[in-house]
Design an enzyme around this catalytic site. Structure first.
Site, PDB file in Angstrom:
ATOM      1  N   ASP A 290      -8.440   1.241   4.904  1.00  0.00           N
ATOM      2  CA  ASP A 290      -9.381   2.350   5.012  1.00  0.00           C
ATOM      3  C   ASP A 290     -10.025   2.448   6.390  1.00  0.00           C
ATOM      4  O   ASP A 290     -10.682   3.448   6.694  1.00  0.00           O
ATOM      5  CB  ASP A 290     -10.478   2.223   3.954  1.00  0.00           C
ATOM      6  CG  ASP A 290      -9.912   2.348   2.541  1.00  0.00           C
ATOM      7  OD1 ASP A 290      -9.043   3.204   2.349  1.00  0.00           O
ATOM      8  OD2 ASP A 290     -10.332   1.584   1.654  1.00  0.00           O
ATOM      9  N   GLY A 291      -9.903   1.425   7.187  1.00  0.00           N
ATOM     10  CA  GLY A 291     -10.411   1.484   8.545  1.00  0.00           C
ATOM     11  C   GLY A 291     -11.899   1.288   8.667  1.00  0.00           C
ATOM     12  O   GLY A 291     -12.501   1.749   9.641  1.00  0.00           O
ATOM     13  N   TRP A 292     -12.530   0.595   7.693  1.00  0.00           N
ATOM     14  CA  TRP A 292     -13.966   0.382   7.803  1.00  0.00           C
ATOM     15  C   TRP A 292     -14.386  -1.073   7.620  1.00  0.00           C
ATOM     16  O   TRP A 292     -15.571  -1.388   7.691  1.00  0.00           O
ATOM     17  CB  TRP A 292     -14.744   1.271   6.834  1.00  0.00           C
ATOM     18  CG  TRP A 292     -14.337   1.179   5.375  1.00  0.00           C
ATOM     19  CD1 TRP A 292     -14.061   0.061   4.674  1.00  0.00           C
ATOM     20  CD2 TRP A 292     -14.204   2.282   4.475  1.00  0.00           C
ATOM     21  NE1 TRP A 292     -13.756   0.363   3.381  1.00  0.00           N
ATOM     22  CE2 TRP A 292     -13.837   1.737   3.221  1.00  0.00           C
ATOM     23  CE3 TRP A 292     -14.364   3.658   4.585  1.00  0.00           C
ATOM     24  CZ2 TRP A 292     -13.615   2.536   2.089  1.00  0.00           C
ATOM     25  CZ3 TRP A 292     -14.147   4.434   3.452  1.00  0.00           C
ATOM     26  CH2 TRP A 292     -13.772   3.884   2.224  1.00  0.00           C
ATOM     27  N   ASP A 293     -13.451  -1.990   7.405  1.00  0.00           N
ATOM     28  CA  ASP A 293     -13.787  -3.421   7.271  1.00  0.00           C
ATOM     29  C   ASP A 293     -13.136  -4.232   8.390  1.00  0.00           C
ATOM     30  O   ASP A 293     -13.761  -4.544   9.393  1.00  0.00           O
ATOM     31  CB  ASP A 293     -13.356  -3.946   5.898  1.00  0.00           C
ATOM     32  CG  ASP A 293     -14.239  -3.418   4.778  1.00  0.00           C
ATOM     33  OD1 ASP A 293     -15.467  -3.469   4.935  1.00  0.00           O
ATOM     34  OD2 ASP A 293     -13.698  -2.948   3.755  1.00  0.00           O
ATOM     35  N   ARG A 294     -11.883  -4.587   8.211  1.00  0.00           N
ATOM     36  CA  ARG A 294     -11.176  -5.366   9.235  1.00  0.00           C
ATOM     37  C   ARG A 294     -11.038  -4.596  10.536  1.00  0.00           C
ATOM     38  O   ARG A 294     -11.133  -5.165  11.633  1.00  0.00           O
ATOM     39  CB  ARG A 294      -9.802  -5.777   8.708  1.00  0.00           C
ATOM     40  CG  ARG A 294      -9.844  -6.839   7.638  1.00  0.00           C
ATOM     41  CD  ARG A 294      -8.522  -6.969   6.897  1.00  0.00           C
ATOM     42  NE  ARG A 294      -8.300  -5.861   5.966  1.00  0.00           N
ATOM     43  CZ  ARG A 294      -7.349  -5.833   5.040  1.00  0.00           C
ATOM     44  NH1 ARG A 294      -6.507  -6.858   4.931  1.00  0.00           N
ATOM     45  NH2 ARG A 294      -7.214  -4.817   4.213  1.00  0.00           N
TER      46      ARG A 294
ATOM     47  N   ILE B 163     -11.229  -8.055   1.635  1.00  0.00           N
ATOM     48  CA  ILE B 163     -12.631  -8.388   1.406  1.00  0.00           C
ATOM     49  C   ILE B 163     -12.801  -9.414   0.289  1.00  0.00           C
ATOM     50  O   ILE B 163     -13.738 -10.218   0.323  1.00  0.00           O
ATOM     51  CB  ILE B 163     -13.443  -7.117   1.089  1.00  0.00           C
ATOM     52  CG1 ILE B 163     -12.915  -6.440  -0.183  1.00  0.00           C
ATOM     53  CG2 ILE B 163     -13.417  -6.152   2.266  1.00  0.00           C
ATOM     54  CD1 ILE B 163     -13.799  -5.282  -0.666  1.00  0.00           C
TER      55      ILE B 163
ATOM     56  N   CYS C   7      -6.648  -0.724   9.359  1.00  0.00           N
ATOM     57  CA  CYS C   7      -6.262  -1.548   8.209  1.00  0.00           C
ATOM     58  C   CYS C   7      -5.936  -0.570   7.091  1.00  0.00           C
ATOM     59  O   CYS C   7      -5.159   0.357   7.320  1.00  0.00           O
ATOM     60  CB  CYS C   7      -7.367  -2.537   7.850  1.00  0.00           C
ATOM     61  SG  CYS C   7      -8.993  -1.802   7.604  1.00  0.00           S
TER      62      CYS C   7
ATOM     63  N   ASN D  43       0.811  -1.207   0.000  1.00  0.00           N
ATOM     64  CA  ASN D  43       0.000   0.000   0.000  1.00  0.00           C
ATOM     65  C   ASN D  43       0.848   1.263   0.000  1.00  0.00           C
ATOM     66  O   ASN D  43       0.350   2.340  -0.338  1.00  0.00           O
ATOM     67  CB  ASN D  43      -0.926   0.020   1.224  1.00  0.00           C
ATOM     68  CG  ASN D  43      -2.235  -0.691   0.960  1.00  0.00           C
ATOM     69  OD1 ASN D  43      -3.166  -0.131   0.391  1.00  0.00           O
ATOM     70  ND2 ASN D  43      -2.311  -1.932   1.377  1.00  0.00           N
TER      71      ASN D  43
ATOM     72  N   ARG E 209     -20.920  -3.671   0.542  1.00  0.00           N
ATOM     73  CA  ARG E 209     -20.628  -5.023   1.015  1.00  0.00           C
ATOM     74  C   ARG E 209     -21.836  -5.958   0.914  1.00  0.00           C
ATOM     75  O   ARG E 209     -21.688  -7.147   0.678  1.00  0.00           O
ATOM     76  CB  ARG E 209     -20.142  -4.964   2.461  1.00  0.00           C
ATOM     77  CG  ARG E 209     -18.883  -4.140   2.663  1.00  0.00           C
ATOM     78  CD  ARG E 209     -17.696  -4.705   1.884  1.00  0.00           C
ATOM     79  NE  ARG E 209     -16.517  -3.867   2.074  1.00  0.00           N
ATOM     80  CZ  ARG E 209     -16.065  -2.998   1.180  1.00  0.00           C
ATOM     81  NH1 ARG E 209     -16.717  -2.860   0.021  1.00  0.00           N
ATOM     82  NH2 ARG E 209     -14.980  -2.270   1.414  1.00  0.00           N
TER      83      ARG E 209
END
Length: 855
Positions: free
Chosen positions: A447-451, A360, A445, A334, A491
């Site tokens: 973007d900070g909105w999944d894991r 994801i 992670c 990244n 999602r």
């Protein structure tokens, strides 16, 4: 195990068997004689004829329907209906809804037209018609296949309806907007978020309101943290909530400066703080350190340091852990796009830890493989043949150990359980650092909105017992999933605000690559050929992130059955409600988008719906965990590593492919029934005890009354004795005057006068001046006994008064005179007994002393 259910209607295997017998004599058309309809277009007629089905929900309307459709999984014929909310399969004749074949449109991940050609022994294969199939793959782990009659347009009509309805182009076409809020009205989620912030700050006694939000008067604080309004209009970060919990020592200007150093401006903010130690659990996105990992931001470093600035009891500085959910190589990769990870040398007394959780796309493909595995090795399959008979032989028969080993390894190859274990292990590690070391942890992670959301919310659940209740669990999801911008629209696969065209909204969300894995193909009964894959599901941002998190919660519930107020059945219903899009709580990708759409006002509330379900049965509802004991686990849950080995979640993963084996929840249901019966017996016992108490009190009262009656009876007896004595005394007194007294039963008393031989016997009537009833005499112990004597003359003569005076009066002188004053007693109106009571007469006797001279 029993063979699959055989319906009285024609099944897919029946068609295959009959086709070989019908070659040259009508073929497959004769096989569908059972389902023949009178007109070539049965759909239009069936809609008008069955406009009102009992199973339809409020505002649910039928779009198309087809008859004579076979649900291949269970070999049952019936009617297939497409509504504006669901795909409904109803059993033939009974019109009972078959759960396996009934699926909300939003729950459908993809669907395909398929054709199976029968491989018969005929040399003329062209005369053997192909079976027209429609495969539907759901996000809830089910794969169902419907068979349609040949030479009809039913499959095409149903397929086209699914194309239009499963993935509408605009958000407003979803059923939730058509139905409206109804009785499940939604309170503003911003108010609930503020109430949770107040609780974390120790201000739980306060209650938030819309006035507070409109006037910006919600900026409360304690000695360490404060609520900031810097993002009240979402100008700083579009995917963050309107209110943020930040260190009290950091100003709003510094917050704005620090946001520019994080991806999507998702700067570090507090998600949870320990009320005793001051340790915090914070979240953010990746820092923009660049390819060389040498970019720095002083304000960001100051903000991160403020998360652990409080000194511990020993006087040392609190340690900071930076938990990067990604594999290390992904974090480095990244960096080429400007992202990356922190360097511990730039953040004082910090340690960076990588958890190695995949992205994801890996999760989506893993769930697809798991679903295919369950469909292949389950009790029933989407090809309509039991797994025991698949591939022309017994899967477990004949001691085929290699087949067994292969299937077990296939489960491991799906990777799903490994991913669940990784999320669990990372969350427990974070919770342990906060609970055992009083350290602060910053999680991110990319973007900070999944894991990030998975780890932070699961760590919150482990640390705070409040989140393990119904109310707290709702607050947790609304805070860490909804308010902090988990992209549910992407999602779950729903239309986004920016895609509606009615409300332009530019959101810079990271595009991702990848595609859905190909749908499962079966070769057992012929060749399945996918003709037209559903283009409506071509988006590649779909991923079961929230499903995976709920799976992790179910694993904790299995490990700690006494720690959660809710049950596994509640988690299943929660997931089904989320992916069905029946309510608007999980629409859009952020709090800002939901506010723009007005979701809370236009759609019903899922939490109100679930609460209403529970209220119907109270604590006996299946959503309640009957084993819940809030005192058993009043602190954090920190399972050891050995306990983190996950298993398939039977109630969710196995309910379609292995329905009998998915009945693990029935043990809990049986315990619930026993608990209900025990509760009923307990209530009956309480009622019996109350009745026994009432009877005891009544007996005591009766006993007291009996004692009182005994006292009254004793008093009456004493009165009777006294009256008898007084009667005898009166009798003696009268007899002392020379009279004889005779008492009769009638109450009359005869007095014979014998004091003068010349006197003629007279009769006197004696009666009580009180009541003649003995009962009245007994009621008053102090009542005086008085007797009145009435003179009754048998022979009346002119000198009757004189004879009475001569006979009775002791004041009569020998010479016939009377010493009674004024000789008043000589009147018939006077009575002799009056002498006893007339004390005034005695007083006047003293005036006439001459009357009492000695003779």
């Amino acid at each position: 195990m029993a063979a699959p259910k055989q319906s009285r209607s024609t099944s897919l295997r029946d068609y295959s068997a009959e086709s070989e017998k019908m070659e040259g004599s009508g073929g497959w058309d004769d096989a569908f004689d059972l389902f023949k309809l009178e007109e070539p277009h049965p759909v239009a007629r069936s809609i008008s004829h069955h406009a009102n089905y009992k199973c339809l929900l409020e505002a649910e309307r039928v779009m198309v329907e087809g008859r004579g459709v076979v649900l291949v999984n269970i070999d049952e014929a019936g009617t297939l209906i497409v509504t504006n909310f669901r795909l409904i399969f109803m059993s033939e004749g009974t019109e009972n809804v078959v759960t396996l074949g009934t699926i909300p449109l939003a729950t459908i991940e993809k669907f395909n037209k398929m054709v199976i050609k029968n491989q018969s022994a005929s040399r003329q294969p062209d005369k053997t018609p192909s079976l027209r199939l429609l495969q539907v793959i759901g996000k809830d782990m089910r794969i169902v296949v419907f068979g349609f009659r040949p030479k009809t347009k039913q499959r095409r009509v149903v397929f086209d309806a699914l194309l239009r309805c499963t993935k509408p182009s605009v958000l407003w076409d979803l059923y939730a907007f058509t139905c409206g809020p109804s009785k499940f009205r939604n309170a503003n989620p911003k108010v609930r978020l503020l109430n949770e912030y107040f609780r974390l700050l120790g201000k739980g006694s306060l209650s938030a309101s819309m006035d507070m939000i409109e006037h910006g008067s919600y900026t409360l604080s304690n000695e360490l943290w404060r609520i900031s309004t810097v993002n009240c209009n979402y100008s700083m970060c579009q995917s963050y909530p309107f209110a943020l919990l930040v260190p009290k020592s950091i100003s709003d200007e510094e917050v704005l400066q620090a946001s520019s150093f994080r991806a999507r401006c998702r700067l570090p903010v507090v998600s949870w703080c320990h009320p005793g130690t001051g340790a915090v659990l914070a979240r953010s996105s990746q820092p923009l350190v660049g390819l060389m990992m040498n970019m720095r931001n002083n304000t960001d470093e100051k903000l991160v340091a403020a998360l652990c600035s409080q000194l511990t009891g020993a006087g040392g500085r609190r340690k900071l852990y930076i938990a990067d959910a990604r594999p290390r190589k992904n974090a480095l990769a990244n960096g080429a796009m400007g992202g990356g990870s922190e360097s511990s040398s730039n953040y004082f007394q910090s340690e960076v830890v990588f958890f190695g959780i995949d992205n994801i796309h890996a999760m989506r493909e893993s769930l697809s493989r798991l679903r295919d595995y369950l469909d292949t090795h389950g009790t029933t399959s989407s090809d309509g043949i039991s797994s025991f008979l698949r591939h022309g032989g017994w899967t477990w028969g004949g001691g085929n150990l290699s087949s067994m080993s292969a299937s077990v390894s296939t489960l491991g190859d799906t990777g799903w359980l490994i991913h669940v274990q990784s999320v669990l292990a990372g969350s427990v590690w974070i919770a342990a650092r906060v609970a055992l070391e009083s350290a602060s942890v910053l999680v991110h992670c990319s973007d900070g909105w999944d894991r990030t959301t998975q780890l932070v919310s699961l760590a919150n659940l482990l640390l705070d017992p409040y989140y393990r209740t119904f109310t707290g669990f709702q607050a947790l999801i609304e805070k860490d999933w909804l308010a902090f911008g988990h992209p549910f629209a992407d999602r779950v696969g729903m239309p986004t605000v920016s895609g509606t065209g009615n409300m332009p909204l530019e959101l810079s969300r990271q595009s991702s690559v990848g595609s859905f894995p190909p749908s499962p193909m079966r070769q057992s009964s012929g060749s399945f050929t996918s003709q037209t894959p559903s283009s409506s599901h071509a988006q590649n941002n779909y991923s079961p992130i929230f499903l995976q998190w709920v799976d992790c919660v179910s694993q904790l519930l299995r490990m700690y059955p006494f720690a959660f107020e809710f049950s596994s059945a509640f988690l299943v219903d929660l997931l089904d409600t989320v992916i069905s899009c029946r309510f608007g709580n999980f629409f859009c990708n952020s709090e800002k988008e939901r506010q723009q759409v007005g979701v809370s006002e236009a759609c019903g509330c899922m939490w109100a719906y679930l609460a209403d379900l529970r209220s119907l049965e109270g604590r006996s509802h299946s959503h309640y965990n009957i084993f819940y004991d809030p005192h058993e686990h009043g602190g954090p849950l920190l399972p050891p590593a050995a306990a983190l080995a996950p298993t398939l979640w039977p109630q969710f993963h196995l309910r379609w492919a292995c329905p009998s084996e998915a009945r693990a929840g029935e043990l809990e249901a049986q315990c619930r029934n026993v608990s209900i019966k025990f509760s009923e017996l307990q209530k009956a016992k309480e009622v019996a005890e109350r009745k026994a108490t009432e009877i005891t009190v009544a007996m005591e009262s009766l006993s007291a009354e009996l004692q009182n009656e005994k006292k009254i009876s004793s008093s009456a007896t004493a009165l009777a004795k006294r009256a008898s004595k007084e009667n005898a005394a009166i009798k003696r007194a009268i007899q002392s005057l020379g009279c004889k007294v005779h008492f009769a039963r009638s109450g009359e008393t005869t007095v014979d006068v014998e004091s003068n031989t010349r006197a003629t016997p007279q009769k006197f009537m004696c009666s009580s001046s009180k009541s003649e009833s003995d009962g009245n005499l007994l009621n008053d112990e102090k009542s005086d006994l008085s007797v009145s004597i009435t003179v009754v003359a048998e022979d009346v003569s002119d000198n009757r008064i004189g004879r009475v005076c001569e006979t009775l009066c002791p004041l009569r002188t020998r010479d016939g005179g009377c010493r009674w004053p004024d000789a008043g007693c000589a009147q018939l109106s006077s009575q002799f007994v009056g002498l006893k009571a007339n004390f005034d007469a005695f007083d006047r006797l003293s005036i006439y002393d001459s009357y009492f001279e000695t003779e």
